[in-house]
Design an enzyme around this catalytic site. Structure first.
Site, short mmCIF file in Angstrom:
data_model
loop_
_atom_site.label_atom_id
_atom_site.label_comp_id
_atom_site.label_asym_id
_atom_site.label_seq_id
_atom_site.Cartn_x
_atom_site.Cartn_y
_atom_site.Cartn_z
N LYS A 1 0.83 -1.20 0.00
CA LYS A 1 0.00 0.00 0.00
C LYS A 1 0.88 1.26 0.00
O LYS A 1 2.05 1.22 0.39
CB LYS A 1 -0.89 0.02 1.25
CG LYS A 1 -1.97 -1.04 1.28
CD LYS A 1 -2.81 -0.91 2.55
CE LYS A 1 -3.88 -1.97 2.62
NZ LYS A 1 -4.92 -1.79 1.61
N ARG B 1 -10.50 -11.35 1.09
CA ARG B 1 -11.35 -12.38 0.47
C ARG B 1 -10.72 -13.77 0.64
O ARG B 1 -11.44 -14.77 0.61
CB ARG B 1 -11.59 -12.05 -1.00
CG ARG B 1 -10.37 -12.05 -1.89
CD ARG B 1 -10.54 -11.26 -3.16
NE ARG B 1 -10.61 -9.82 -2.91
CZ ARG B 1 -10.74 -8.89 -3.86
NH1 ARG B 1 -10.83 -9.25 -5.12
NH2 ARG B 1 -10.79 -7.62 -3.54
#
Length: 302
Positions: free
Chosen positions: A80, A154
């Site tokens: 990130k 996920r």
């Protein structure tokens, strides 16, 4: 994940909830390759925690709540930005909501049997971390090629959803996750994204959201979206690699791990899980979004 598991065990003892903690070695041996992969780059490995509220009938098919619990998210090798990494202490909010609901259910003595599955990992960068182009085998047996290590939520959820169905045969299965920036682009911080394979469940959750002011908005789950993550060297990829239909693609990924006959809903709370200022309905910081609406839904089942 390790210190969180200890805290969850202590809370469960206080509230009279049954608690089971599966460590990373157990998860590895049972074939939960997705949650293990996400946590393998960290010095504090993954944990799967299960809280059980027996309700009035411990033999009743339960409502199972599953929470994404990334205790911190660097993005892994798909790192990130500096700004994007700030606030990732809130990437565990889905799991915290599940813990809070189970604690409240015990205190309120709800009659419905409720199971909470908290899938915890820390997504870090190290020589042991999983990488783009790795192919992992999930608990379901399906294989996933990693396109982005920052699409990790996920992955912990897919193993948790499989575990929940195998172990508990739920009457309804609901997951909460700070899953995508895409849902923030779509809905901002006013409503959370609602995805479901069952109109009745979706309608009940939407109504509870309206009643409690934890508002939802339903987004589509057409089978066509799977084409964006269909695998070449695996059953599927964990990301399409593009921003197109970002929140829907993430929900479509999760859908692959839910049996069509199990009523399932996914709540993407990325835009609503925390706030940078005090609001009339919540303090600054984590909002607990989802706790009120789920308690309203669960109380309505009695």
């Amino acid at each position: 994940p390790v210190s969180l598991a200890a805290r969850v065990e202590a809370l469960a003892a206080e509230e009279g909830l049954k608690c089971t903690v599966l460590d990373d070695q157990t998860l590895r041996e049972m074939g939960a390759g997705a949650i293990v992969a996400v946590g393998q780059g960290s010095a504090t490995p993954s944990r799967l925690m299960v809280l059980e509220h027996p309700g009035q009938d411990p033999d009743q098919a339960p409502v199972v709540l599953v929470g994404k619990t990334i205790t911190f998210d660097t993005g892994g090798y798909s790192l990130k930005s500096v700004d994007g990494m700030v606030g990732m202490k809130y990437d565990k909010c889905g799991g915290m909501d599940v813990i809070a609901v189970l604690m409240a259910a015990a205190r309120l003595k709800l009659k419905t049997r409720i199971i909470g599955v908290i899938a915890a990992a820390e997504n870090m960068v190290s020589a042991a971390a999983y990488r783009p182009n790795d192919i992992i085998r999930t608990l379901s047996g399906k294989t996933v090629e990693i396109i982005s290590t920052d699409a990790e939520g996920r992955l912990v959820l897919c193993d948790a959803l499989t575990y929940a169905q195998r172990e508990f045969k739920p009457r309804a299965l609901i997951d909460l996750a700070t899953l995508t920036g895409g849902v923030v682009v779509s809905l901002g911080s006013t409503r959370a994204g609602l995805f479901s394979n069952n109109d009745a469940l979706a309608g009940s959750l939407f109504a509870s959201g309206e009643s409690t002011f934890e508002r939802l908005w339903r987004l589509p789950l057409d089978d066509d979206y799977f084409e964006l993550i269909k695998g070449n060297d695996s059953d599927m990829r964990n990301s399409s690699g593009v921003r197109k239909a970002h929140a829907i693609v993430a929900a479509t990924f999760l859908k692959q791990f839910v049996s069509a006959d199990v009523p399932w809903a996914h709540l993407d709370i990325a835009g609503t899980a925390d706030t940078d200022k005090e609001e009339p309905y919540s303090p600054k910081g984590a909002t607990g979004f989802g706790v009120r609406l789920l308690l309203d839904y669960l109380a309505g089942l009695e």
